[in-house]
Design a protein around this motif. Structure first.
Motif, PDB file in Angstrom:
ATOM      1  N   ASP A  51       0.968  -1.336   0.169  1.00  0.00           N
ATOM      2  CA  ASP A  51       0.025  -0.302   0.199  1.00  0.00           C
ATOM      3  C   ASP A  51       1.097   1.129  -0.228  1.00  0.00           C
ATOM      4  O   ASP A  51       2.106   1.049  -0.156  1.00  0.00           O
ATOM      5  CB  ASP A  51      -1.105   0.291   1.264  1.00  0.00           C
ATOM      6  N   ARG A  52       0.394   2.685   0.315  1.00  0.00           N
ATOM      7  CA  ARG A  52       1.056   3.221  -0.495  1.00  0.00           C
ATOM      8  C   ARG A  52       2.124   4.028   1.073  1.00  0.00           C
ATOM      9  O   ARG A  52       2.586   5.294   0.908  1.00  0.00           O
ATOM     10  CB  ARG A  52       0.395   4.352  -0.918  1.00  0.00           C
ATOM     11  N   PHE A  53       0.761   2.922   1.912  1.00  0.00           N
ATOM     12  CA  PHE A  53       2.328   3.916   3.045  1.00  0.00           C
ATOM     13  C   PHE A  53       3.645   3.149   3.755  1.00  0.00           C
ATOM     14  O   PHE A  53       4.029   2.609   4.793  1.00  0.00           O
ATOM     15  CB  PHE A  53       1.528   3.494   5.013  1.00  0.00           C
ATOM     16  N   GLY A  54       3.822   1.751   2.653  1.00  0.00           N
ATOM     17  CA  GLY A  54       4.486   1.370   2.620  1.00  0.00           C
ATOM     18  C   GLY A  54       4.283  -0.116   3.484  1.00  0.00           C
ATOM     19  O   GLY A  54       5.190  -1.043   4.024  1.00  0.00           O
ATOM     20  N   GLY A  55       2.509  -0.820   3.586  1.00  0.00           N
ATOM     21  CA  GLY A  55       1.972  -2.218   4.609  1.00  0.00           C
ATOM     22  C   GLY A  55       2.015  -2.903   3.057  1.00  0.00           C
ATOM     23  O   GLY A  55       1.509  -2.019   1.883  1.00  0.00           O
ATOM     24  N   VAL A  91       6.047  -1.404   6.346  1.00  0.00           N
ATOM     25  CA  VAL A  91       5.811  -0.962   8.536  1.00  0.00           C
ATOM     26  C   VAL A  91       4.713  -1.833   8.999  1.00  0.00           C
ATOM     27  O   VAL A  91       4.407  -1.444  10.022  1.00  0.00           O
ATOM     28  CB  VAL A  91       5.495   0.547   7.919  1.00  0.00           C
ATOM     29  N   ALA A  92       3.817  -2.416   8.201  1.00  0.00           N
ATOM     30  CA  ALA A  92       2.465  -3.433   8.924  1.00  0.00           C
ATOM     31  C   ALA A  92       2.094  -4.379   8.036  1.00  0.00           C
ATOM     32  O   ALA A  92       2.494  -4.164   6.151  1.00  0.00           O
ATOM     33  CB  ALA A  92       1.306  -1.974   8.392  1.00  0.00           C
ATOM     34  N   VAL A  93       1.844  -5.480   8.506  1.00  0.00           N
ATOM     35  CA  VAL A  93       0.653  -6.406   7.556  1.00  0.00           C
ATOM     36  C   VAL A  93      -0.286  -6.446   7.844  1.00  0.00           C
ATOM     37  O   VAL A  93      -1.404  -6.383   9.245  1.00  0.00           O
ATOM     38  CB  VAL A  93       1.243  -7.615   8.186  1.00  0.00           C
ATOM     39  N   TRP A  94      -1.648  -6.013   6.717  1.00  0.00           N
ATOM     40  CA  TRP A  94      -2.477  -6.698   7.012  1.00  0.00           C
ATOM     41  C   TRP A  94      -3.256  -7.722   6.412  1.00  0.00           C
ATOM     42  O   TRP A  94      -2.825  -8.195   5.012  1.00  0.00           O
ATOM     43  CB  TRP A  94      -3.608  -5.784   6.346  1.00  0.00           C
ATOM     44  N   LEU A  95      -3.886  -7.998   7.349  1.00  0.00           N
ATOM     45  CA  LEU A  95      -4.817  -9.932   6.984  1.00  0.00           C
ATOM     46  C   LEU A  95      -5.526  -9.976   6.929  1.00  0.00           C
ATOM     47  O   LEU A  95      -6.546  -9.702   7.853  1.00  0.00           O
ATOM     48  CB  LEU A  95      -3.765 -11.161   7.857  1.00  0.00           C
TER      49      LEU A  95
END
Ligand SMILES: NC(=O)C1=CN([C@@H]2O[C@H](COP(=O)(O)OP(=O)(O)OC[C@H]3O[C@@H](n4cnc5c(N)ncnc54)[C@H](O)[C@@H]3O)[C@@H](O)[C@H]2O)C=CC1
Ligand SMILES: [Mg+2]
Length: 316
Positions: A51-55, A91-95
Protein backbone atom coordinates in the motif's frame (compact mmCIF):
# COMPACT_ATOMS: atom_id res chain seq x y z
CA UNK A 1 8.50 -33.57 9.99
CA UNK A 2 5.07 -33.31 11.64
CA UNK A 3 2.43 -35.51 10.07
CA UNK A 4 0.49 -32.44 9.02
CA UNK A 5 3.29 -31.39 6.72
CA UNK A 6 2.96 -34.24 4.30
CA UNK A 7 2.54 -34.35 0.55
CA UNK A 8 0.84 -31.35 -0.89
CA UNK A 9 0.86 -29.52 2.47
CA UNK A 10 4.61 -29.86 2.58
CA UNK A 11 4.99 -28.42 -0.87
CA UNK A 12 2.66 -25.57 0.00
CA UNK A 13 4.51 -24.73 3.18
CA UNK A 14 7.93 -24.93 1.64
CA UNK A 15 6.88 -22.75 -1.22
CA UNK A 16 5.30 -20.28 1.17
CA UNK A 17 8.31 -20.17 3.43
CA UNK A 18 10.79 -19.94 0.57
CA UNK A 19 9.15 -17.55 -1.73
CA UNK A 20 6.86 -15.12 -0.02
CA UNK A 21 6.86 -12.27 -2.43
CA UNK A 22 5.07 -9.05 -3.16
CA UNK A 23 3.26 -8.54 -6.42
CA UNK A 24 2.74 -11.09 -9.12
CA UNK A 25 4.85 -14.12 -8.44
CA UNK A 26 5.19 -17.49 -10.09
CA UNK A 27 2.75 -20.25 -9.24
CA UNK A 28 3.77 -22.98 -6.84
CA UNK A 29 5.50 -25.87 -8.45
CA UNK A 30 7.36 -28.46 -6.49
CA UNK A 31 9.40 -29.98 -9.26
CA UNK A 32 9.03 -27.90 -12.35
CA UNK A 33 6.30 -30.11 -13.70
CA UNK A 34 2.96 -28.55 -14.41
CA UNK A 35 1.04 -31.78 -13.86
CA UNK A 36 -1.77 -31.83 -11.32
CA UNK A 37 0.25 -33.85 -8.86
CA UNK A 38 3.16 -31.44 -8.67
CA UNK A 39 0.92 -28.45 -8.37
CA UNK A 40 -2.00 -30.27 -6.82
CA UNK A 41 -3.89 -27.31 -5.41
CA UNK A 42 -3.31 -24.94 -8.29
CA UNK A 43 -2.51 -22.45 -5.59
CA UNK A 44 -0.55 -19.24 -5.54
CA UNK A 45 2.01 -18.14 -3.05
CA UNK A 46 1.14 -16.20 0.06
CA UNK A 47 1.62 -12.79 -1.39
CA UNK A 48 0.62 -9.31 -0.57
CA UNK A 49 0.02 -6.00 -2.20
CA UNK A 50 2.04 -3.00 -1.17
CA UNK A 51 0.00 0.00 0.00
CA UNK A 52 1.00 3.66 -0.29
CA UNK A 53 2.15 3.79 3.34
CA UNK A 54 4.63 0.94 2.92
CA UNK A 55 2.43 -1.78 4.41
CA UNK A 56 1.60 -5.17 2.93
CA UNK A 57 -1.95 -6.37 2.44
CA UNK A 58 -2.64 -10.09 2.17
CA UNK A 59 -6.09 -11.46 1.29
CA UNK A 60 -6.26 -15.12 2.24
CA UNK A 61 -9.41 -15.59 0.19
CA UNK A 62 -7.29 -15.21 -2.94
CA UNK A 63 -5.08 -18.17 -2.10
CA UNK A 64 -6.59 -21.21 -3.78
CA UNK A 65 -4.69 -23.72 -1.65
CA UNK A 66 -5.99 -22.37 1.61
CA UNK A 67 -8.87 -24.83 1.98
CA UNK A 68 -6.37 -27.62 2.38
CA UNK A 69 -3.70 -25.75 4.29
CA UNK A 70 -3.60 -26.45 8.00
CA UNK A 71 -3.01 -23.82 10.69
CA UNK A 72 0.46 -25.10 11.66
CA UNK A 73 1.70 -24.88 8.10
CA UNK A 74 0.09 -21.48 7.73
CA UNK A 75 1.77 -20.18 10.87
CA UNK A 76 5.20 -21.19 9.57
CA UNK A 77 4.56 -19.63 6.20
CA UNK A 78 3.31 -16.43 7.77
CA UNK A 79 6.25 -16.26 10.16
CA UNK A 80 8.67 -16.56 7.25
CA UNK A 81 6.72 -13.97 5.30
CA UNK A 82 6.69 -11.52 8.19
CA UNK A 83 10.42 -11.95 8.62
CA UNK A 84 10.92 -11.15 4.96
CA UNK A 85 8.63 -8.12 5.02
CA UNK A 86 10.38 -6.86 8.14
CA UNK A 87 13.77 -7.17 6.42
CA UNK A 88 12.37 -5.25 3.46
CA UNK A 89 11.35 -2.39 5.75
CA UNK A 90 7.59 -2.83 5.41
CA UNK A 91 5.75 -0.88 8.12
CA UNK A 92 2.72 -3.12 8.63
CA UNK A 93 0.92 -6.26 7.53
CA UNK A 94 -2.82 -6.43 6.95
CA UNK A 95 -4.32 -9.90 6.92
CA UNK A 96 -7.82 -10.30 5.52
CA UNK A 97 -9.36 -13.61 6.60
CA UNK A 98 -12.70 -14.87 5.25
CA UNK A 99 -14.93 -16.20 8.04
CA UNK A 100 -14.67 -19.78 6.80
CA UNK A 101 -10.88 -19.57 7.13
CA UNK A 102 -11.06 -18.36 10.74
CA UNK A 103 -8.83 -21.24 11.84
CA UNK A 104 -5.94 -19.03 10.68
CA UNK A 105 -6.75 -16.27 13.18
CA UNK A 106 -5.15 -17.97 16.18
CA UNK A 107 -1.87 -18.79 14.38
CA UNK A 108 -1.65 -15.19 13.18
CA UNK A 109 -2.43 -13.91 16.70
CA UNK A 110 0.39 -16.04 18.09
CA UNK A 111 2.74 -14.08 15.81
CA UNK A 112 1.50 -10.77 17.23
CA UNK A 113 -1.37 -9.98 14.86
CA UNK A 114 -4.43 -8.30 16.45
CA UNK A 115 -7.96 -7.78 15.21
CA UNK A 116 -8.29 -4.50 13.41
CA UNK A 117 -11.96 -4.98 12.54
CA UNK A 118 -14.49 -7.57 11.52
CA UNK A 119 -17.30 -7.57 9.00
CA UNK A 120 -20.14 -10.10 8.78
CA UNK A 121 -18.13 -12.40 6.53
CA UNK A 122 -14.48 -11.67 7.31
CA UNK A 123 -11.98 -10.28 9.75
CA UNK A 124 -9.01 -8.00 9.23
CA UNK A 125 -5.95 -8.50 11.40
CA UNK A 126 -2.97 -6.20 11.49
CA UNK A 127 0.60 -6.25 12.67
CA UNK A 128 2.71 -3.12 13.07
CA UNK A 129 6.29 -3.62 11.88
CA UNK A 130 7.48 -0.02 11.90
CA UNK A 131 9.46 1.83 14.55
CA UNK A 132 7.79 2.86 17.79
CA UNK A 133 4.12 2.49 18.65
CA UNK A 134 1.67 1.57 15.90
CA UNK A 135 0.55 4.41 13.67
CA UNK A 136 -2.17 2.34 12.02
CA UNK A 137 -5.53 4.10 12.17
CA UNK A 138 -8.21 2.46 14.30
CA UNK A 139 -11.54 1.29 12.92
CA UNK A 140 -15.04 2.73 13.47
CA UNK A 141 -15.43 4.68 16.69
CA UNK A 142 -19.07 5.72 16.48
CA UNK A 143 -22.49 4.53 15.45
CA UNK A 144 -24.75 7.10 13.85
CA UNK A 145 -28.39 7.45 14.87
CA UNK A 146 -30.68 9.93 13.13
CA UNK A 147 -34.07 11.25 14.16
CA UNK A 148 -36.58 13.32 12.23
CA UNK A 149 -38.25 16.33 13.86
CA UNK A 150 -41.23 16.43 11.49
CA UNK A 151 -42.83 19.82 11.94
CA UNK A 152 -46.02 20.89 10.21
CA UNK A 153 -45.87 24.69 10.02
CA UNK A 154 -49.57 24.94 9.10
CA UNK A 155 -50.84 23.29 12.28
CA UNK A 156 -47.74 23.93 14.45
CA UNK A 157 -47.73 20.25 15.34
CA UNK A 158 -44.75 18.01 15.68
CA UNK A 159 -44.57 14.24 15.23
CA UNK A 160 -43.53 12.36 18.39
CA UNK A 161 -43.36 8.73 19.50
CA UNK A 162 -42.78 6.72 22.62
CA UNK A 163 -40.48 3.79 22.04
CA UNK A 164 -41.39 0.29 23.10
CA UNK A 165 -38.69 -1.62 25.03
CA UNK A 166 -37.59 1.45 27.00
CA UNK A 167 -37.40 1.63 30.78
CA UNK A 168 -39.17 5.02 30.78
CA UNK A 169 -41.83 5.99 28.27
CA UNK A 170 -40.96 9.47 27.09
CA UNK A 171 -41.87 11.48 24.04
CA UNK A 172 -39.11 11.66 21.45
CA UNK A 173 -38.64 12.10 17.73
CA UNK A 174 -38.88 8.97 15.59
CA UNK A 175 -35.52 7.76 14.36
CA UNK A 176 -32.98 5.00 14.29
CA UNK A 177 -29.58 3.89 13.13
CA UNK A 178 -28.10 4.84 9.80
CA UNK A 179 -27.37 2.02 7.39
CA UNK A 180 -23.93 1.75 5.77
CA UNK A 181 -23.62 4.25 2.94
CA UNK A 182 -26.89 6.01 3.82
CA UNK A 183 -27.15 9.81 3.83
CA UNK A 184 -28.21 11.38 7.13
CA UNK A 185 -31.35 12.93 5.66
CA UNK A 186 -32.33 9.65 4.01
CA UNK A 187 -32.03 7.84 7.35
CA UNK A 188 -34.31 10.39 8.99
CA UNK A 189 -36.94 10.13 6.25
CA UNK A 190 -36.76 6.31 6.17
CA UNK A 191 -36.92 5.86 9.95
CA UNK A 192 -39.81 8.31 10.30
CA UNK A 193 -41.75 6.42 7.64
CA UNK A 194 -40.94 2.98 9.07
CA UNK A 195 -41.90 3.97 12.61
CA UNK A 196 -44.89 6.27 11.99
CA UNK A 197 -46.10 5.82 8.40
CA UNK A 198 -45.58 9.57 7.80
CA UNK A 199 -43.93 10.63 4.53
CA UNK A 200 -41.61 13.60 4.72
CA UNK A 201 -38.71 15.37 3.09
CA UNK A 202 -35.38 16.56 4.45
CA UNK A 203 -35.08 20.25 5.25
CA UNK A 204 -32.01 20.68 7.45
CA UNK A 205 -29.80 19.35 10.19
CA UNK A 206 -30.62 20.77 13.63
CA UNK A 207 -28.34 19.21 16.22
CA UNK A 208 -25.56 16.69 16.78
CA UNK A 209 -25.10 14.83 20.04
CA UNK A 210 -21.96 12.87 20.82
CA UNK A 211 -22.12 10.37 23.69
CA UNK A 212 -19.32 7.97 24.67
CA UNK A 213 -19.53 4.35 25.84
CA UNK A 214 -23.15 4.30 24.78
CA UNK A 215 -24.96 1.18 26.06
CA UNK A 216 -26.67 0.59 22.71
CA UNK A 217 -23.48 1.00 20.70
CA UNK A 218 -21.61 -2.04 21.95
CA UNK A 219 -19.30 0.16 23.99
CA UNK A 220 -18.54 2.53 21.09
CA UNK A 221 -19.55 6.17 20.96
CA UNK A 222 -22.91 7.32 19.65
CA UNK A 223 -23.51 10.20 17.28
CA UNK A 224 -27.18 11.18 17.38
CA UNK A 225 -28.28 13.67 14.73
CA UNK A 226 -31.68 15.36 14.58
CA UNK A 227 -32.98 16.63 11.25
CA UNK A 228 -35.82 18.99 10.48
CA UNK A 229 -38.27 17.32 8.12
CA UNK A 230 -41.33 18.64 6.33
CA UNK A 231 -44.30 16.26 6.23
CA UNK A 232 -46.27 15.54 3.08
CA UNK A 233 -48.58 12.90 4.52
CA UNK A 234 -50.39 13.21 7.83
CA UNK A 235 -52.18 9.97 8.68
CA UNK A 236 -50.29 8.08 11.35
CA UNK A 237 -49.86 4.34 10.95
CA UNK A 238 -47.21 3.56 13.52
CA UNK A 239 -45.08 0.45 13.89
CA UNK A 240 -46.48 -1.52 16.85
CA UNK A 241 -43.27 -3.50 17.22
CA UNK A 242 -41.07 -0.43 17.80
CA UNK A 243 -43.46 2.19 19.18
CA UNK A 244 -45.91 2.31 22.04
CA UNK A 245 -47.55 5.60 21.04
CA UNK A 246 -47.30 8.09 18.19
CA UNK A 247 -49.07 11.42 17.75
CA UNK A 248 -49.02 14.89 16.27
CA UNK A 249 -48.42 17.08 19.32
CA UNK A 250 -48.60 20.88 19.57
CA UNK A 251 -45.02 22.11 19.48
CA UNK A 252 -45.76 24.31 22.50
CA UNK A 253 -46.92 21.22 24.45
CA UNK A 254 -43.71 19.37 23.63
CA UNK A 255 -41.75 22.40 24.81
CA UNK A 256 -43.69 22.36 28.10
CA UNK A 257 -43.93 18.65 28.90
CA UNK A 258 -41.69 17.02 31.45
CA UNK A 259 -42.37 13.65 29.92
CA UNK A 260 -39.57 13.93 27.38
CA UNK A 261 -35.81 13.62 27.09
CA UNK A 262 -33.56 16.68 27.57
CA UNK A 263 -32.41 16.56 23.94
CA UNK A 264 -36.00 16.41 22.60
CA UNK A 265 -36.97 19.32 24.84
CA UNK A 266 -33.99 21.38 23.68
CA UNK A 267 -34.65 20.71 19.98
CA UNK A 268 -38.37 21.49 20.47
CA UNK A 269 -37.31 24.92 21.80
CA UNK A 270 -34.94 25.32 18.87
CA UNK A 271 -37.82 24.60 16.49
CA UNK A 272 -40.02 27.12 18.27
CA UNK A 273 -37.28 29.71 17.87
CA UNK A 274 -36.89 28.82 14.18
CA UNK A 275 -40.64 28.96 13.62
CA UNK A 276 -40.90 32.40 15.22
CA UNK A 277 -37.68 34.01 13.99
CA UNK A 278 -37.03 32.16 10.74
CA UNK A 279 -35.65 28.67 10.19
CA UNK A 280 -32.45 30.13 8.74
CA UNK A 281 -31.58 30.93 12.38
CA UNK A 282 -31.43 27.23 13.26
CA UNK A 283 -30.90 25.30 10.03
CA UNK A 284 -27.70 23.68 8.86
CA UNK A 285 -28.44 23.21 5.18
CA UNK A 286 -26.94 20.56 2.96
CA UNK A 287 -25.10 20.86 -0.33
CA UNK A 288 -23.39 18.21 -2.42
CA UNK A 289 -19.81 18.96 -3.44
CA UNK A 290 -17.15 17.01 -5.35
CA UNK A 291 -14.33 15.33 -3.44
CA UNK A 292 -10.96 16.35 -4.86
CA UNK A 293 -8.95 13.20 -4.20
CA UNK A 294 -11.47 10.43 -4.79
CA UNK A 295 -13.65 11.90 -7.53
CA UNK A 296 -16.67 11.00 -5.39
CA UNK A 297 -19.26 13.40 -4.00
CA UNK A 298 -20.02 14.27 -0.39
CA UNK A 299 -22.69 16.14 1.54
CA UNK A 300 -21.62 19.28 3.37
CA UNK A 301 -23.80 20.72 6.15
CA UNK A 302 -23.44 24.30 7.37
CA UNK A 303 -25.40 27.50 7.96
CA UNK A 304 -26.63 28.98 4.71
CA UNK A 305 -23.91 30.89 2.87
CA UNK A 306 -25.10 33.74 0.62
CA UNK A 307 -24.36 33.02 -3.05
CA UNK A 308 -21.96 35.98 -3.43
CA UNK A 309 -19.84 34.56 -0.59
CA UNK A 310 -19.58 31.22 -2.40
CA UNK A 311 -17.62 32.78 -5.24
CA UNK A 312 -15.89 35.77 -3.63
CA UNK A 313 -12.11 35.89 -3.89
CA UNK A 314 -11.11 38.66 -1.49
CA UNK A 315 -12.19 40.49 1.65
CA UNK A 316 -13.93 43.32 -0.26
N1 LIG B 1 -32.50 10.91 23.55
C1 LIG B 1 -33.38 10.39 22.77
O1 LIG B 1 -34.43 10.97 22.53
C2 LIG B 1 -33.08 9.07 22.18
C3 LIG B 1 -32.06 8.91 21.27
N2 LIG B 1 -31.81 7.71 20.70
C4 LIG B 1 -30.77 7.59 19.67
O2 LIG B 1 -31.34 7.00 18.54
C5 LIG B 1 -30.41 6.14 17.93
C6 LIG B 1 -30.91 4.73 17.92
O3 LIG B 1 -32.25 4.75 17.66
P1 LIG B 1 -33.21 3.52 18.00
O4 LIG B 1 -34.59 4.03 17.82
O5 LIG B 1 -32.84 2.92 19.32
O6 LIG B 1 -32.79 2.47 16.88
P2 LIG B 1 -33.62 1.81 15.68
O7 LIG B 1 -34.93 2.51 15.48
O8 LIG B 1 -32.70 1.68 14.52
O9 LIG B 1 -33.88 0.34 16.23
C7 LIG B 1 -34.62 0.08 17.37
C8 LIG B 1 -35.09 -1.38 17.26
O10 LIG B 1 -33.97 -2.25 17.00
C9 LIG B 1 -34.17 -3.49 17.64
N3 LIG B 1 -33.03 -3.77 18.51
C10 LIG B 1 -32.12 -2.88 18.93
N4 LIG B 1 -31.20 -3.49 19.69
C11 LIG B 1 -31.54 -4.78 19.75
C12 LIG B 1 -30.99 -5.93 20.36
N5 LIG B 1 -29.86 -5.84 21.10
N6 LIG B 1 -31.62 -7.10 20.22
C13 LIG B 1 -32.73 -7.19 19.49
N7 LIG B 1 -33.32 -6.15 18.86
C14 LIG B 1 -32.72 -4.97 19.00
C15 LIG B 1 -35.47 -3.38 18.41
O11 LIG B 1 -36.50 -3.93 17.61
C16 LIG B 1 -35.70 -1.90 18.54
O12 LIG B 1 -37.06 -1.58 18.65
C17 LIG B 1 -29.13 6.25 18.73
O13 LIG B 1 -28.30 7.18 18.10
C18 LIG B 1 -29.61 6.73 20.07
O14 LIG B 1 -28.63 7.45 20.75
C19 LIG B 1 -32.58 6.64 20.99
C20 LIG B 1 -33.58 6.74 21.94
C21 LIG B 1 -33.89 7.97 22.62
MG1 LIG C 1 -36.12 3.91 16.51
Amino acid sequence: MPPLLRGSYRRVVLALARRVVLGAGPRWSAGGSSCARDSPLGAEELRGELDRFGGVSVRLGRLDALDRLDPVAFQRALQAAVQKWRSEGRVAVWLHIPILQSRFIAPAASLGFCFHHTESDSSMLSLWLGDGPSRLPGYATHQVGVAGAVFDENTRKILVVQDRNKLKNMWKFPGGLSEPGEDIGDTAVREVFEETGIKSEFRSLLSIRQQHTHPGAFGKSDMYIICRLKPYSFTINFCQRECLKCEWMNLSDLVKTKNTTPITSRVARLLLYGYKEGFDKIDLTMEELPAVYTGLFYKLYHKKLPDNYKTMTGMD
